[in-house]
Design a protein around this motif. Structure first.
Motif, short mmCIF file in Angstrom:
data_model
loop_
_atom_site.label_atom_id
_atom_site.label_comp_id
_atom_site.label_asym_id
_atom_site.label_seq_id
_atom_site.Cartn_x
_atom_site.Cartn_y
_atom_site.Cartn_z
N THR A 162 0.81 -1.22 0.00
CA THR A 162 0.00 0.00 0.00
C THR A 162 0.84 1.27 0.00
N ARG B 200 -11.32 7.23 -3.72
CA ARG B 200 -11.23 6.06 -2.85
C ARG B 200 -9.93 5.31 -3.07
N LYS C 256 -7.13 6.94 -1.27
CA LYS C 256 -7.19 6.75 0.17
C LYS C 256 -6.52 5.46 0.60
N GLN C 257 -6.43 4.50 -0.32
CA GLN C 257 -5.89 3.18 0.02
C GLN C 257 -4.37 3.15 -0.01
N TYR C 258 -3.75 4.10 -0.70
CA TYR C 258 -2.32 4.04 -0.94
C TYR C 258 -1.64 5.35 -0.55
N TYR D 135 -8.69 -0.65 -10.43
CA TYR D 135 -9.61 -0.42 -9.33
C TYR D 135 -10.51 -1.64 -9.08
N PHE E 15 -10.36 -4.01 -1.19
CA PHE E 15 -10.26 -2.86 -0.30
C PHE E 15 -10.20 -3.26 1.17
N THR F 46 -6.48 -4.25 1.73
CA THR F 46 -5.56 -3.11 1.73
C THR F 46 -5.75 -2.24 2.96
N LYS F 47 -6.99 -2.13 3.43
CA LYS F 47 -7.27 -1.33 4.63
C LYS F 47 -6.62 -1.94 5.85
N LYS G 296 -2.67 -1.54 5.60
CA LYS G 296 -2.11 -0.20 5.41
C LYS G 296 -1.49 0.32 6.71
#
Length: 283
Positions: free
Chosen positions: A3, A27, A30-32, A242, A247, A250-251, A254
């Motif tokens: 991430t 979005r 926000k993940q990376y 995407y 998600f 990754t969340k 992160k």
């Protein structure tokens, strides 16, 4: 999944159009986290905003996300001019803190050198016959409208997203020939600048391959393919789509890095606030 990246490149978001996936790209960002974020042209679609486009709050949120990346992660942001955001010609070049707005750039990483450009400079139709380019833009806008209708019915049937315009491009021989020529011409430009690779956008076709010894990287778009380029800290490049991101995973993986000291706030929200009057930029 990783991430944190050294550099992320996105292009062709076309904010101000109905086809722009503004929520999805915000979005995604926000993940990376990354040290460098390169916005490689056609981020704002000035052509459509002049005609029937509309600036919405979700489009402003995209830039709010970028401001947070600058403030929280000390990300360096490079906004390169594309053909649809050619209104930037009036302010180029511009440097505000960690935000730089320019035509193109040379990027050096891990012993390699890349020429980064949106890619429209190599499109003789766009540069020499602007009225033909506008006609093509109208046809493409209609195709995207039709694509939305097709995917509305596909969703109701539980089917995955289908890119009608990508399908049409793949079937039309002249379009395929144009893409091949486009990729070859850009690799020649990279060679002429003594670079190891070329990073571009413009044609909405994500790619990562080697052409005649030159690394050709195209970040795709955020209208159809919803893709980006990412470079890790060893200099390896990958395409991220995407629709293929988990998600939840990754969340969980992160790691949030807070800045060690207060960072300067870049006053760009004044330029693109919620009450932003889009047409004033495109006169």
């Amino acid at each position: 999944m990783e991430t944190q990246f050294k550099t992320i490149v996105i292009s062709d978001v076309h904010l101000g159009t109905k086809g722009s996936k503004a929520k999805e790209v915000a979005r995604f960002l926000k993940q990376y986290s990354c040290e460098n974020l390169i916005l490689n042209g056609d981020i704002i679609d000035g052509w459509q905003l002049k005609k029937s486009g509309a600036w919405k709050r979700k489009h402003t949120r995209f830039f709010n996300r970028i401001m947070k990346m600058i403030e929280q992660d000390n990300t360096k942001v490079f906004y390169l001019r594309g053909n649809h955001d050619d209104f930037l010609d009036h302010i180029l070049p511009l440097q505000i803190g960690n935000l730089s707005i320019q035509n193109d750039m040379i990027y050096e990483s891990c012993g390699k050198k890349y020429f980064i450009t949106h890619g429209d400079i190599f499109d003789s139709v766009t540069t020499s016959f602007r009225w033909i380019a506008y006609l093509g833009d109208i046809g493409y806008t209609f195709l995207l409208w039709l694509n939305r209708q097709v995917n509305y019915h596909r969703r109701r049937r539980g089917l995955h997203y289908f890119s009608l315009s990508q399908y049409v491009k793949g079937k039309v021989k002249s379009a395929v020939a144009y893409i091949d020529e486009y990729e070859e011409e850009l690799t020649k430009m990279a060679k002429s600048k003594d670079c190891d690779g070329i990073i571009c956008g413009h044609i909405h076709k994500a790619e990562n391959r080697v052409i005649d010894g030159i690394t050709y990287l195209n970040s795709g778009d955020w209208v159809e393919s919803m893709s980006a380029l990412a470079e890790d800290h060893e200099g390896n490049w990958q395409l991220i789509f995407y629709n293929e991101i988990d998600f939840k995973q990754t969340k969980e993986s992160k790691i949030i890095n807070l800045p060690e000291k207060d960072l300067k706030t870049v006053a760009f929200e004044k330029f693109l606030g919620d009450n932003f009057q889009a047409n004033s930029l495109f006169k």
